[in-house]
Design a protein around this motif. Structure first.
Motif, PDB file in Angstrom:
ATOM      1  N   SER A 169      38.906  33.249  42.304  1.00 15.81           N
ATOM      2  CA  SER A 169      39.509  33.969  41.300  1.00 15.81           C
ATOM      3  C   SER A 169      38.711  34.471  39.950  1.00 15.81           C
ATOM      4  CB  SER A 169      40.770  33.109  40.774  1.00 15.81           C
ATOM      5  OG  SER A 169      40.263  31.859  39.971  1.00 15.81           O
ATOM      6  N   GLU A 170      37.695  33.831  39.808  1.00 17.53           N
ATOM      7  CA  GLU A 170      36.519  34.091  38.772  1.00 17.53           C
ATOM      8  C   GLU A 170      35.615  35.082  39.211  1.00 17.53           C
ATOM      9  OE1 GLU A 170      35.112  30.490  37.590  1.00 17.53           O
ATOM     10  OE2 GLU A 170      36.912  29.409  37.777  1.00 17.53           O
ATOM     11  N   ARG A 217      36.380  27.978  28.619  1.00 10.90           N
ATOM     12  CA  ARG A 217      37.794  28.573  28.996  1.00 10.90           C
ATOM     13  C   ARG A 217      38.465  27.925  29.977  1.00 10.90           C
ATOM     14  NH1 ARG A 217      36.898  34.789  29.327  1.00 10.90           N
ATOM     15  NH2 ARG A 217      35.403  34.135  30.789  1.00 10.90           N
ATOM     16  N   GLU A 266      42.670  29.686  33.879  1.00 14.59           N
ATOM     17  CA  GLU A 266      43.452  30.771  33.985  1.00 14.59           C
ATOM     18  C   GLU A 266      43.104  31.926  33.075  1.00 14.59           C
ATOM     19  OE1 GLU A 266      44.367  27.609  33.217  1.00 14.59           O
ATOM     20  OE2 GLU A 266      45.660  27.187  35.041  1.00 14.59           O
ATOM     21  N   ASP A 267      42.412  31.708  31.916  1.00 16.41           N
ATOM     22  CA  ASP A 267      41.849  32.737  31.207  1.00 16.41           C
ATOM     23  C   ASP A 267      40.650  33.391  31.995  1.00 16.41           C
ATOM     24  OD1 ASP A 267      43.293  32.034  29.074  1.00 16.41           O
ATOM     25  OD2 ASP A 267      41.504  30.868  28.073  1.00 16.41           O
ATOM     26  N   ALA A 289      40.600  33.679  35.323  1.00 11.42           N
ATOM     27  CA  ALA A 289      41.083  34.285  36.406  1.00 11.42           C
ATOM     28  C   ALA A 289      41.809  35.843  35.925  1.00 11.42           C
ATOM     29  CB  ALA A 289      41.960  33.696  37.018  1.00 11.42           C
ATOM     30  N   ARG A 290      42.111  35.384  34.582  1.00 11.92           N
ATOM     31  CA  ARG A 290      42.970  36.713  34.001  1.00 11.92           C
ATOM     32  C   ARG A 290      41.731  37.961  33.689  1.00 11.92           C
ATOM     33  NH1 ARG A 290      46.445  34.369  31.700  1.00 11.92           N
ATOM     34  NH2 ARG A 290      45.109  33.582  29.850  1.00 11.92           N
ATOM     35  N   GLU A 291      40.558  37.375  33.080  1.00 14.62           N
ATOM     36  CA  GLU A 291      39.615  38.458  32.941  1.00 14.62           C
ATOM     37  C   GLU A 291      38.991  38.880  34.134  1.00 14.62           C
ATOM     38  OE1 GLU A 291      35.088  38.536  30.600  1.00 14.62           O
ATOM     39  OE2 GLU A 291      36.267  36.609  30.667  1.00 14.62           O
ATOM     40  N   THR A 298      40.562  39.458  36.858  1.00 23.38           N
ATOM     41  CA  THR A 298      41.398  40.201  37.274  1.00 23.38           C
ATOM     42  C   THR A 298      41.410  41.909  36.824  1.00 23.38           C
ATOM     43  OG1 THR A 298      43.061  38.603  38.072  1.00 23.38           O
ATOM     44  CG2 THR A 298      43.759  40.898  37.826  1.00 23.38           C
ATOM     45  N   MET A 299      41.240  41.725  35.593  1.00 22.67           N
ATOM     46  CA  MET A 299      41.095  42.947  34.804  1.00 22.67           C
ATOM     47  C   MET A 299      39.787  43.659  35.204  1.00 22.67           C
ATOM     48  SD  MET A 299      39.434  43.963  31.437  1.00 22.67           S
ATOM     49  CE  MET A 299      39.022  42.683  30.949  1.00 22.67           C
ATOM     50  N   LYS A 359      39.803  45.463  38.423  1.00 21.24           N
ATOM     51  CA  LYS A 359      40.304  46.872  38.731  1.00 21.24           C
ATOM     52  C   LYS A 359      39.156  47.879  38.144  1.00 21.24           C
ATOM     53  CE  LYS A 359      44.873  45.094  37.869  1.00 21.24           C
ATOM     54  NZ  LYS A 359      45.850  44.758  36.719  1.00 21.24           N
TER      55      LYS A 359
END
Length: 154
Positions: free
Chosen positions: A13-14, A136, A139-140, A142-144, A146-147, A150
């Motif tokens: 996820s990272e 961090r 979740e933080d 993984a969110r980065e 994911t962005m 893309k």
């Protein structure tokens, strides 16, 4: 899938982009916004331990990631750093490239950024960057990632 980074695992996820020999992932304790790492999939402590093909792949991926980060973060420059061995400040025994988007006056003087990266040298320079660099959450990160995924999709 878990990727190896020296003795540690990096959760998939990272990771935001990969090739057959390298991968890029978000940083647990970034020095600047957008600070990421690019490393070889095979754990190799020093640059000399990588094959010519792995070196080429690592730098080709870094060459691809850097401009994307620069654009995303409205930066005007990039800092690429490799610390090759303990006495060069390497804290994880696995070749990796730090890529950091840079903006005007983000560090004064400019080379203070290297103090922030090099934990071993902090005591001698009286820079307590570890207190300033906050870890961090998963979740933080993984969110980065994911962005960023893309951004780097073909």
């Amino acid at each position: 899938m878990v990727y190896k980074f020296g003795p540690w695992g990096i959760d998939a996820s990272e990771v935001f982009v990969e090739t057959s020999l390298s991968y890029a992932f978000v940083n647990y304790k970034p020095v600047v916004e957008g600070h990421v790492l690019v490393t070889s999939k095979r754990v190799a402590p020093r640059c000399v331990d990588l094959s010519a093909e792995e070196i080429l792949d690592l730098w080709t991926l870094a060459h691809r990631v850097g401009p994307g980060l620069e654009s995303l973060h409205s930066a005007e420059s990039l800092t690429y750093v490799i610390q090759d061995g303990v006495y060069a400040g390497q804290t994880v025994p696995h070749v990796h490239v730090h890529i950091m988007p840079r903006k005007p006056n983000d560090f004064q003087p400019n080379d203070v950024i290297y103090d922030r990266i090099d934990r071993e040298d902090h005591a001698s320079r009286k820079v307590d960057a570890e207190k300033e660099r906050k870890p961090r959450t998963a979740e933080d990160m993984a969110r980065e990632a994911t962005m960023l995924r893309k951004l780097f999709e073909l």
